[in-house]
Design a protein around this motif. Structure first.
Motif, mmCIF file in Angstrom:
data_model
loop_
_atom_site.group_PDB
_atom_site.id
_atom_site.type_symbol
_atom_site.label_atom_id
_atom_site.label_comp_id
_atom_site.label_asym_id
_atom_site.label_seq_id
_atom_site.Cartn_x
_atom_site.Cartn_y
_atom_site.Cartn_z
ATOM 1 N N PHE A 1 0.858 -1.185 0.000
ATOM 2 C CA PHE A 1 0.000 0.000 0.000
ATOM 3 C C PHE A 1 0.898 1.240 0.000
ATOM 4 O O PHE A 1 2.045 1.193 0.431
ATOM 5 C CB PHE A 1 -0.956 0.018 1.210
ATOM 6 C CG PHE A 1 -0.334 -0.383 2.517
ATOM 7 C CD1 PHE A 1 0.346 0.524 3.309
ATOM 8 C CD2 PHE A 1 -0.432 -1.694 2.961
ATOM 9 C CE1 PHE A 1 0.912 0.152 4.515
ATOM 10 C CE2 PHE A 1 0.143 -2.087 4.173
ATOM 11 C CZ PHE A 1 0.820 -1.156 4.947
ATOM 12 N N VAL B 1 -1.422 5.682 2.402
ATOM 13 C CA VAL B 1 -2.769 5.498 2.942
ATOM 14 C C VAL B 1 -2.904 6.259 4.255
ATOM 15 O O VAL B 1 -1.973 6.319 5.061
ATOM 16 C CB VAL B 1 -3.105 4.004 3.156
ATOM 17 C CG1 VAL B 1 -3.035 3.252 1.849
ATOM 18 C CG2 VAL B 1 -2.214 3.356 4.197
ATOM 19 N N ILE C 1 -11.069 -4.423 8.465
ATOM 20 C CA ILE C 1 -10.295 -4.253 7.233
ATOM 21 C C ILE C 1 -10.496 -5.504 6.391
ATOM 22 O O ILE C 1 -10.247 -6.623 6.854
ATOM 23 C CB ILE C 1 -8.797 -4.038 7.537
ATOM 24 C CG1 ILE C 1 -8.603 -2.777 8.372
ATOM 25 C CG2 ILE C 1 -8.001 -3.938 6.240
ATOM 26 C CD1 ILE C 1 -7.154 -2.522 8.783
ATOM 27 N N GLY D 1 -10.179 -7.301 2.242
ATOM 28 C CA GLY D 1 -9.416 -7.211 0.999
ATOM 29 C C GLY D 1 -8.937 -8.585 0.578
ATOM 30 O O GLY D 1 -9.009 -9.556 1.342
ATOM 31 N N THR E 1 -2.856 -8.594 -0.060
ATOM 32 C CA THR E 1 -2.874 -7.141 -0.228
ATOM 33 C C THR E 1 -2.226 -6.408 0.936
ATOM 34 O O THR E 1 -1.976 -5.207 0.836
ATOM 35 C CB THR E 1 -4.316 -6.627 -0.403
ATOM 36 O OG1 THR E 1 -5.115 -7.085 0.697
ATOM 37 C CG2 THR E 1 -4.921 -7.119 -1.706
ATOM 38 N N LYS F 1 -3.230 -6.833 4.562
ATOM 39 C CA LYS F 1 -4.111 -6.521 5.698
ATOM 40 C C LYS F 1 -3.412 -6.781 7.037
ATOM 41 O O LYS F 1 -3.414 -5.926 7.927
ATOM 42 C CB LYS F 1 -5.398 -7.335 5.601
ATOM 43 C CG LYS F 1 -6.187 -7.114 4.337
ATOM 44 C CD LYS F 1 -7.499 -7.871 4.339
ATOM 45 C CE LYS F 1 -7.329 -9.366 4.416
ATOM 46 N NZ LYS F 1 -6.630 -9.938 3.236
ATOM 47 N N LEU G 1 -0.658 -4.305 7.664
ATOM 48 C CA LEU G 1 -1.181 -3.011 8.094
ATOM 49 C C LEU G 1 -1.563 -3.045 9.572
ATOM 50 O O LEU G 1 -1.267 -2.095 10.318
ATOM 51 C CB LEU G 1 -2.394 -2.630 7.237
ATOM 52 C CG LEU G 1 -3.077 -1.306 7.581
ATOM 53 C CD1 LEU G 1 -2.101 -0.139 7.479
ATOM 54 C CD2 LEU G 1 -4.283 -1.067 6.673
ATOM 55 N N LEU H 1 -8.910 -2.674 1.630
ATOM 56 C CA LEU H 1 -7.570 -2.447 1.101
ATOM 57 C C LEU H 1 -7.527 -3.033 -0.305
ATOM 58 O O LEU H 1 -7.582 -4.247 -0.494
ATOM 59 C CB LEU H 1 -6.526 -3.112 2.003
ATOM 60 C CG LEU H 1 -5.050 -2.917 1.637
ATOM 61 C CD1 LEU H 1 -4.695 -1.444 1.508
ATOM 62 C CD2 LEU H 1 -4.145 -3.577 2.679
ATOM 63 N N ASP H 2 -7.470 -2.150 -1.308
ATOM 64 C CA ASP H 2 -7.556 -2.582 -2.699
ATOM 65 C C ASP H 2 -6.709 -1.647 -3.556
ATOM 66 O O ASP H 2 -6.743 -0.426 -3.378
ATOM 67 C CB ASP H 2 -9.022 -2.539 -3.157
ATOM 68 C CG ASP H 2 -9.205 -3.034 -4.589
ATOM 69 O OD1 ASP H 2 -8.457 -3.952 -4.995
ATOM 70 O OD2 ASP H 2 -10.086 -2.510 -5.286
ATOM 71 N N GLN I 1 -3.621 -0.988 -3.504
ATOM 72 C CA GLN I 1 -2.662 -0.242 -2.677
ATOM 73 C C GLN I 1 -3.284 0.968 -1.984
ATOM 74 O O GLN I 1 -2.582 1.855 -1.501
ATOM 75 C CB GLN I 1 -1.451 0.210 -3.515
ATOM 76 C CG GLN I 1 -0.732 -0.923 -4.212
ATOM 77 C CD GLN I 1 0.388 -0.456 -5.101
ATOM 78 O OE1 GLN I 1 0.688 0.744 -5.184
ATOM 79 N NE2 GLN I 1 1.034 -1.373 -5.793
ATOM 80 N N THR I 2 -4.632 1.006 -1.930
ATOM 81 C CA THR I 2 -5.339 2.162 -1.379
ATOM 82 C C THR I 2 -6.421 1.685 -0.426
ATOM 83 O O THR I 2 -6.952 0.583 -0.556
ATOM 84 C CB THR I 2 -5.984 2.983 -2.524
ATOM 85 O OG1 THR I 2 -4.975 3.336 -3.467
ATOM 86 C CG2 THR I 2 -6.634 4.255 -1.998
ATOM 87 N N LEU I 3 -6.771 2.547 0.546
ATOM 88 C CA LEU I 3 -7.855 2.261 1.475
ATOM 89 C C LEU I 3 -9.130 2.966 1.030
ATOM 90 O O LEU I 3 -9.104 4.156 0.688
ATOM 91 C CB LEU I 3 -7.494 2.720 2.893
ATOM 92 C CG LEU I 3 -6.456 1.918 3.673
ATOM 93 C CD1 LEU I 3 -6.257 2.523 5.045
ATOM 94 C CD2 LEU I 3 -6.855 0.452 3.800
#
Length: 627
Positions: free
Chosen positions: A19, A22, A34, A36, A40, A42, A45, A220-221, A223-225
């Motif tokens: 990511f 974010v 969260i 996804g 990715t 999760k 993060l 989380l998709d 590289q973005t929230l």
């Protein structure tokens, strides 16, 4: 009151960005999930937000006057400690007082015991100790003197969960909390967290759990929230709208990109002779036009061998370990297209039954006979045992280099991996680089690629992302063979299962005609039914004449009339049709590619269908008593 904030966080592993830039925040009382796809980032993060891992860029801030608890997906506990010692490890003064009290109880030092009791009184820790014992009991932790080194992975997760729940932190962070829990424990945890005042941040793929516990979903998709204020059902609705808008924007950008690309090629090459603003805008249009929409579908369509008339027959099968009786004269004959779920607390013998069916374990008595056309595919809870230095594609090619699909089409191992969302770069990654969910997906592929016609799935939903689960459900709904399923995912069970084996303890297994929710509703109604029956019995005061003794039970059982028999058969067909319609609507909802009005309409129709199924099932069960 702001509890946690993260600004411009970025994290990469090697040349892969999980990511970038974010930003995320939580306030007191928020219950955030969260979600996804696997891989990715999760769990990464969560670890960064909990302060256990540094980010490459950005800053995480947690309010100084709050406590934070973190439940890892695979907790690391001290093997030398007992369960109670682990549970009482923490900074909470009440926990320290209880630890001193428990220690004093085991000693002969009366003065130490008096001091410990005074400290318990001062901190009002007696209620805390009661709550501690309740939590341990609900999580199935009874032997608190047991060493951690003797615990299984699932038991370790429960102990770690007890530790973090008992400490009652202001901010609770949990990574896959429902993994390795039985269904009753999940429902208790669901109720505990939804009624608790703690601020909660978690990663989970349990859709019922997300819907009932969380008030905010963060996806989380790419590289973005993307944040959605609401529960899981609201997230599905708004995500569909976001994807539709994004698809329109990408389509528009592609058209613009073609025109701008033609302009860039026709104009002089020297940058100074072109409008600089248009050159800069071209790069933005190019990025937008090449945006991945994430519409890749996991397509599972395997050719299977047709089952013969004899599948698997179990007759008077018994199994025990020492004094622990798991199966007691269990008899069942599997039929074509059986869809069976298995329900029961951990340790009651669910996996033992599966291992006996596959031949990995022999029964103490009884016979298990398997038909000659049966080919079993067994997906187990155990981790994938593959050398870390082996590449993903090599693992699959060892089983089969080409595969036949149900359509008759032949695909290579590489093409099949792409259907399982392993792109060409990922196919040549080493196995040790895969995330937990990616390893599970690979393990599932290796089972299905062998073309089984009798699938045994032991907790297949652990670590799989929701996208994979949705498509796996669609595959299993159309699977032409038998399915025997153990899962803690209630949504997954409800979609797939037609009847259930209930492990009740002491070797008793009952066969219930319905899915998990049907069973829970029936179980919840039993006390009321029993009370009504007792009341009716008490009201019957007319004595039976001595000259007419009561008929034997076998003779007094009422038979169905011709009309009732026809109704019984019609109800079976109607319920099946309603279930098929419901499955189709759920599939349409899960695609998310339609308008808000249609989504609302489908959801309303599903609710009406559920009511019809419930009403017809009650009548079917009533008539079935006389068959």
């Amino acid at each position: 009151m702001n509890y946690l904030s993260a600004e411009n966080l970025s994290k990469s592993f090697g040349d892969k960005w999980l990511f970038r830039n974010v930003t995320f925040g939580m306030s007191r009382g928020d219950k955030v999930a969260i979600v996804g796809a696997n891989g990715t980032g999760k769990s990464t993060l969560l670890s960064i937000l909990a302060g256990l891992m540094p980010s490459d860029e950005g800053l995480v801030s947690i309010r100084k006057d709050i406590t934070v608890g973190f439940l890892e997906q695979q907790p690391q506990l001290d093997d030398n400690l007992t369960v109670m010692e682990v549970v009482l490890t923490g900074e909470n003064p009440a926990l320290l007082a209880i630890a001193q009290y428990e220690k004093a109880l085991l000693s002969d030092n009366h003065d130490a015991l008096d001091r410990a009791m005074q400290q318990m009184d001062t901190l009002q820790a007696w209620d805390y100790e009661t709550q501690l014992k309740q939590i341990l009991g609900q999580l199935g932790i009874h032997d608190v003197t047991q060493r951690v080194s003797t615990l299984s992975g699932g038991q370790r997760k429960r102990v770690a969960m007890a530790q973090v729940l008992i400490e009652a932190p202001d901010l609770l962070i949990m990574d896959e909390p429902t993994n390795h829990l039985d269904l009753e424990t999940i429902e208790w945890l669901e109720n505990f967290l939804s009624t608790n005042n703690a601020t909660l941040l978690l990663v989970s793929h349990d859709r019922y759990f997300l819907d009932r516990v969380c008030n905010q979903i963060v996806e989380l998709d790419q590289q973005t929230l993307f944040s959605y204020k609401g529960n899981y059902a609201y997230y599905l609705e708004k995500k569909a709208e976001r994807q539709a808008i994004l698809a329109a924007e990408v389509d528009k950008a592609k058209n613009l990109f073609r025109r701008e690309l033609d302009w860039m090629r026709r104009q002089p090459k020297a940058r100074g002779t072109k409008a600089q603003y248009r050159v800069d805008a071209f790069d933005d249009v190019k990025d937008k036009a090449h945006t991945k929409l994430g519409n890749d579908q996991l397509e599972l369509n395997i050719r299977t061998q047709r089952l013969g008339s004899k599948i698997i027959e179990m007759e008077n099968v018994s199994k025990s370990f020492g004094d622990n009786l798991l199966l007691d004269h269990f008899t069942y004959t599997f039929r074509r297209n059986d869809r069976i779920g298995i329900i029961g607390k951990n340790g009651m013998g669910k996996t033992t039954l599966l291992n006996m069916i596959t031949g990995e374990l022999r029964p103490d008595s009884g016979i298990i006979s398997t038909g000659g056309t049966v080919k079993i595919g067994y997906y187990t809870q155990s981790d994938l045992v593959i050398p870390d230095n082996q590449r993903v594609i090599d693992v699959v090619q060892e089983v089969a280099e080409v595969m036949k699909l149900g359509t008759g089409e032949t695909v290579t191992a590489s093409q099949f991996l792409q259907h399982f969302l392993f792109d060409r770069n990922k196919q040549y990654d080493y196995v040790h680089k895969l995330s937990g969910g990616e390893k599970r997906r690979l393990q599932l592929l290796l089972v299905l690629v062998q073309n089984p016609n009798f699938l045994i799935l032991d907790e297949p939903t652990n670590d799989l992302d929701i996208t994979t689960l949705n498509v796996l459900e669609e595959f299993l709904l159309n699977f032409p063979g038998c399915i025997l399923l153990v899962s803690h995912d209630r949504y997954f069970m409800d979609r797939l299962v037609e009847h259930t084996f209930i492990f009740e303890g002491n070797g008793k297994i009952s066969d219930f005609p319905g899915n998990y929710t049907d069973y829970r509703e029936r179980k919840a109604s039993q006390p009321a039914d029993r009370k009504a029956a007792e009341k009716t019995k008490a009201a019957q005061t007319v004595p039976v004449p001595e000259s007419k003794p009561a008929a034997p039970v076998g003779e007094s059982k009422r038979k169905l009339s011709f009309k009732e028999q026809r109704e019984y058969e019609t109800l079976e067909k109607e319920i099946e049709e309603l279930e098929q319609r419901k499955s189709g609507l759920l599939g349409q909802l899960n695609t998310g590619s339609t308008s808000h009005e249609e989504l609302t309409s489908w959801a309303r129709e599903i609710e009406q269908i559920d009511q019809q199924i419930s009403r017809k099932s009650d009548r079917w069960l009533e008539l079935a008593d006389y068959i």
